[in-house]
Design an enzyme around this catalytic site. Structure first.
Site, PDB file in Angstrom:
ATOM      1  CB  SER A 168      -0.964   0.000   1.187  1.00 33.38           C
ATOM      2  OG  SER A 168      -0.281  -0.164   2.408  1.00 33.38           O
TER       3      SER A 168
ATOM      4  CG  ASP B  46      -3.111  -7.796   9.118  1.00 31.51           C
ATOM      5  OD1 ASP B  46      -3.620  -6.707   9.397  1.00 31.51           O
ATOM      6  OD2 ASP B  46      -2.314  -7.952   8.174  1.00 31.51           O
TER       7      ASP B  46
HETATM    8  N1  CMX Z   1       1.491 -19.553   6.330  1.00 26.73           N
HETATM    9  C1  CMX Z   1       1.909 -20.461   5.418  1.00 26.73           C
HETATM   10  N2  CMX Z   1       2.967 -20.299   4.618  1.00 26.73           N
HETATM   11  C2  CMX Z   1       3.651 -19.151   4.773  1.00 26.73           C
HETATM   12  C3  CMX Z   1       3.308 -18.168   5.697  1.00 26.73           C
HETATM   13  C4  CMX Z   1       2.161 -18.406   6.507  1.00 26.73           C
HETATM   14  N3  CMX Z   1       1.713 -17.503   7.390  1.00 26.73           N
HETATM   15  N4  CMX Z   1       4.173 -17.158   5.598  1.00 26.73           N
HETATM   16  C5  CMX Z   1       5.048 -17.482   4.613  1.00 26.73           C
HETATM   17  N5  CMX Z   1       4.726 -18.695   4.103  1.00 26.73           N
HETATM   18  C6  CMX Z   1       5.339 -19.374   2.959  1.00 26.73           C
HETATM   19  C7  CMX Z   1       5.184 -18.509   1.734  1.00 26.73           C
HETATM   20  O1  CMX Z   1       3.892 -18.636   1.165  1.00 26.73           O
HETATM   21  C8  CMX Z   1       6.286 -19.016   0.850  1.00 26.73           C
HETATM   22  O2  CMX Z   1       5.840 -20.223   0.251  1.00 26.73           O
HETATM   23  P1  CMX Z   1       6.315 -20.636  -1.248  1.00 26.73           P
HETATM   24  O3  CMX Z   1       7.793 -20.803  -1.141  1.00 26.73           O
HETATM   25  O4  CMX Z   1       5.555 -21.880  -1.498  1.00 26.73           O
HETATM   26  O5  CMX Z   1       5.916 -19.500  -2.128  1.00 26.73           O
HETATM   27  C9  CMX Z   1       7.391 -19.350   1.866  1.00 26.73           C
HETATM   28  O6  CMX Z   1       6.731 -19.497   3.134  1.00 26.73           O
HETATM   29  C10 CMX Z   1       8.442 -18.260   1.988  1.00 26.73           C
HETATM   30  O7  CMX Z   1       7.794 -17.020   2.248  1.00 26.73           O
HETATM   31  P2  CMX Z   1       8.507 -15.888   3.114  1.00 26.73           P
HETATM   32  O8  CMX Z   1       9.730 -15.463   2.392  1.00 26.73           O
HETATM   33  O9  CMX Z   1       8.627 -16.306   4.517  1.00 26.73           O
HETATM   34  O10 CMX Z   1       7.384 -14.740   3.109  1.00 26.73           O
HETATM   35  P3  CMX Z   1       7.111 -13.632   1.995  1.00 26.73           P
HETATM   36  O11 CMX Z   1       8.000 -12.478   2.252  1.00 26.73           O
HETATM   37  O12 CMX Z   1       7.120 -14.203   0.631  1.00 26.73           O
HETATM   38  O13 CMX Z   1       5.580 -13.272   2.328  1.00 26.73           O
HETATM   39  C11 CMX Z   1       3.733 -12.747   3.703  1.00 26.73           C
HETATM   40  C12 CMX Z   1       5.219 -12.520   3.452  1.00 26.73           C
HETATM   41  C13 CMX Z   1       3.259 -11.788   4.792  1.00 26.73           C
HETATM   42  C14 CMX Z   1       2.953 -12.485   2.416  1.00 26.73           C
HETATM   43  C15 CMX Z   1       3.527 -14.221   4.152  1.00 26.73           C
HETATM   44  O14 CMX Z   1       4.174 -14.435   5.392  1.00 26.73           O
HETATM   45  C16 CMX Z   1       2.060 -14.602   4.281  1.00 26.73           C
HETATM   46  O15 CMX Z   1       1.453 -14.986   3.290  1.00 26.73           O
HETATM   47  N6  CMX Z   1       1.457 -14.496   5.522  1.00 26.73           N
HETATM   48  C17 CMX Z   1       0.033 -14.735   5.703  1.00 26.73           C
HETATM   49  C18 CMX Z   1      -0.788 -13.550   5.215  1.00 26.73           C
HETATM   50  C19 CMX Z   1      -0.631 -12.350   6.129  1.00 26.73           C
HETATM   51  O16 CMX Z   1      -0.753 -12.440   7.342  1.00 26.73           O
HETATM   52  N7  CMX Z   1      -0.406 -11.170   5.549  1.00 26.73           N
HETATM   53  C20 CMX Z   1      -0.376  -9.906   6.306  1.00 26.73           C
HETATM   54  C21 CMX Z   1       1.006  -9.289   6.439  1.00 26.73           C
HETATM   55  C22 CMX Z   1       0.943  -7.971   7.187  1.00 26.73           C
HETATM   56  C23 CMX Z   1       0.228  -6.940   6.381  1.00 26.73           C
HETATM   57  O17 CMX Z   1       0.728  -6.546   5.298  1.00 26.73           O
HETATM   58  O18 CMX Z   1      -0.865  -6.507   6.767  1.00 26.73           O
END
Ligand code: CMX
Length: 435
Positions: free
Chosen positions: A242, A373
Site C-alpha cells: 500500500s 493482522d
Molecule cells: N502460512 C503459510 N505459509 C507461509 C506463511 C504463513 N503464514 N508465511 C510465509 N509462508 C510461505 C510462503 O507462502 C512461501 O511459500 P512458497 O515458497 O511456497 O511461495 C514461503 O513461506 C516463503 O515465504 P517468506 O519469504 O517467509 O514470506 P514472503 O515475504 O514471501 O511473504 C507474507 C510474506 C506476509 C505475504 C507471508 O508471510 C504470508 O502470506 N502471511 C500470511 C498472510 C498475512 O498475514 N499477511 C499480512 C502481512 C501484514 C500486512 O501486510 O498486513
C-alpha cells in the site's frame, strides 16, 4: 500556536540542504550487489526507496521517526481522560519528526473536523454500490472520486511552479484524511448499521468521530482502541504494497486521492491488509470445526490442515519482520487490559503458542511469528464490530496517514517519476551467460 503547515514550510529548506549533503557525500556509494534472485523474488531486501516517516527493523519492528510504539504511546498527546496516543499527534510526528503540543494536536482535530464533509455526489456513489460489493472496493471508489476537487490537480492545470507542488499536496492530504471517517462510516452504515449517519462533532478528536460514525461513539474503550489502532497501522516504512503503491502513483504527479485510491486497492489483497479479515474467517472456521475451547492438539491439527491445503496461516509471517510484530504486542497488551477473559482473545493467545513451531516445522516461512493482522479483528469483535469484511477499511483509514505524509515530502523534495528497470527471462539468461 504554530500550525502543521507553517512548521512544515519551515522544514522544507532544511531538508533540501540535508538531502543535498547526503547525496554529495554518499551519493555514489553502493549498498551491495543486486542478484537475479531478487528480480524473481519480489525485490525482497532491495534497497530502492526513500521513506522518511518510519523505518522497519527486522528484529525490533517499526519505529515512527525513530520512536517505538511504546515511546509513541508515552510521548504523544492523549485525549482528556484517555491513555492511548491521538493519531493527530502521530501524523504531526510522521510529517515533521517532532512531537506536537496538546494545543497543536487539538488544532489538527478541529481542522480535520472542518474538512470532513463529503461532496454529495460521492455520498451518492457510495449509496449506489450494491451491498455485495466488498467494502474495500467501495472505499477505493469513493477515495478515487475525491479527485474531483483536488487542489493539486487544479493547481497543475493552472500551471503551478514545481517548487509549489507541496502546498496543494498538503491541502489534498489533509482533506483526504479528514474525509475518511465519513466514507468509512457511510459504507459501514449502508452495509451493516442502522440509522442516520451522525454529524461530525467539531469539538472532538478524529478517533471519536470515526467511532461515532460507526455507531460506537458512546463506548470510551472502543474510542481508545481506535486511537491505538490508527496510530499503529499508519505506517510500516515504504516498501509494503500500500505504501509503495501510493508513492509510485504519486510520482506520476497523480494527486493524493488517486495515489491513495491505488494504495487501497493493494491493501485489499489477502497477503496484505485483507489478512485482518482472513484471520477472523479462519478463526471462525476453526471454532466451527474444533469447538469453543479446543485442545492444543485440535488447534494444531487445524493449523496443519490449513498448510496441507496449500493455504497460508493468515496473520503470521512477514516479508521483513523476523520477530513478533510490536503492533501485535501493543494490541495484546490492550486486550490484557480491557478484555483479559474474552474467549476469542484466549484462542488467539493459544494460537500464538502453537503456530510458530508449526510454521518452523513446515520449513518454508522465514518468519513464523504473528503480524499486526493476527490480533486486530479480535479486539473489534469484542466491542461488537464483528463484520469482518469491514476490517481492512479501518486499516485503510489509518494507512492514509503514512502515505499522505510521504506524498507531501515527495512533492516538497521534487521526488522524480519512479521507473525501475525490468528485464525478460530471455534477456537475463543472455546477460549472465558468461559471468
Ligand atoms: N502460512 C503459510 N505459509 C507461509 C506463511 C504463513 N503464514 N508465511 C510465509 N509462508 C510461505 C510462503 O507462502 C512461501 O511459500 P512458497 O515458497 O511456497 O511461495 C514461503 O513461506 C516463503 O515465504 P517468506 O519469504 O517467509 O514470506 P514472503 O515475504 O514471501 O511473504 C507474507 C510474506 C506476509 C505475504 C507471508 O508471510 C504470508 O502470506 N502471511 C500470511 C498472510 C498475512 O498475514 N499477511 C499480512 C502481512 C501484514 C500486512 O501486510 O498486513
Amino acid at each position: 500556536p504554530q500550525t502543521l503547515k507553517e512548521r512544515f514550510a519551515e522544514l522544507i529548506p532544511l531538508e533540501h540542504e540535508n538531502v543535498k549533503a547526503i547525496r554529495k557525500e554518499h551519493g555514489h556509494k553502493a549498498f551491495g550487489p543486486v542478484t537475479v534472485d531478487q528480480v524473481y523474488g519480489g525485490m525482497r531486501g532491495l534497497p530502492a526507496l526513500l521513506w522518511d516517516g518510519s523505518v522497519l527493523d527486522a528484529e525490533e519492528g517499526i519505529r515512527f521517526r525513530g520512536k517505538t510504539i511504546p515511546e509513541c504511546q508515552e510521548l504523544l498527546p492523549k485525549a482528556p481522560g484517555g491513555s492511548e496516543p491521538l493519531p493527530e499527534g502521530l501524523f504531526w510526528l510522521l510529517l515533521t519528526g517532532e512531537v506536537p503540543t496538546v494545543e497543536q494536536v487539538q488544532a489538527l482535530s478541529a481542522d480535520w473536523a472542518a474538512r470532513a464533509a463529503l461532496p454529495s455526489f460521492v455520498e451518492e456513489l457510495i449509496d449506489a454500490c450494491p451491498s455485495t460489493l466488498h467494502p474495500m472496493s467501495q472505499f477505493s471508489i469513493a477515495v478515487t472520486a475525491l479527485n474531483h476537487d483536488s487542489a493539486f490537480a487544479k493547481a497543475y492545470q493552472d500551471g503551478v511552479h514545481k517548487k509549489e507542488y507541496w502546498e496543494p499536496t498538503f491541502e489534498d492530504s489533509m482533506d483526504l484524511i479528514a474525509k475518511l471517517p465519513n466514507i468509512a462510516g457511510r459504507i459501514y452504515r449502508n452495509l451493516f448499521g442502522s440509522g442516520k449517519l451522525p454529524a461530525i462533532d467539531p469539538t472532538k478528536d478524529y478517533s471519536y468521530n470515526l467511532s461515532n460514525l460507526l455507531g460506537f461513539g458512546d463506548n470510551q474503550a472502543f474510542v481508545e482502541l481506535m486511537r491505538l489502532y490508527i496510530t499503529i497501522h499508519s505506517d510500516h516504512e515504504g516498501g509494503n504494497v500500500s505504501a509503495h503503491t501510493g508513492k509510485l502513483v504519486g510520482s506520476a504527479l497523480s494527486d493524493p486521492f488517486l495515489a491513495f485510491g491505488a494504495s487501497l486497492n493493494g491493501l485489499a489483497g489477502p497477503l496484505h491488509g485483507l489478512a485482518n479479515q482472513e484471520v477472523l474467517i479462519w478463526l471462525q472456521r476453526m471454532i466451527k470445526q474444533v469447538g469453543e475451547n479446543p485442545s492444543d492438539d485440535a488447534v494444531k491439527e487445524y493449523i496443519w490442515s490449513t498448510l496441507k491445503g496449500g493455504q497460508v496461516v493468515p496473520g503470521y509471517g512477514h516479508a521483513v519482520l523476523r520477530k513478533t510484530d510490536p503492533r501485535y504486542t501493543a494490541q495484546r497488551e490492550f486486550a490484557l487490559k480491557h478484555l483479559p477473559n474474552d474467549p476469542l482473545f484466549k484462542l488467539v493467545g493459544q494460537i500464538y503458542k502453537l503456530v510458530p513451531d508449526i510454521l518452523l516445522a513446515a520449513g518454508k516461512a522465514k518468519n513464523p511469528w504473528p503480524n499486526v493482522d493476527a490480533h486486530s479483528g479480535v479486539l473489534l469483535t469484542y466491542y461488537g464490530l464483528d463484520q469482518m469484511k469491514f476490517y481492512t477499511v479501518l486499516f485503510g483509514v489509518s494507512r492514509a496517514f503514512g502515505v499522505a505524509a510521504q506524498l507531501i515530502w515527495d512533492r516538497a523534495l521534487g521526488a522524480p517519476l519512479e521507473r525501475p528497470k525490468s528485464y525478460s527471462s530471455e534477456h537475463l539468461k543472455k546477460m549472465f551467460a558468461n559471468r
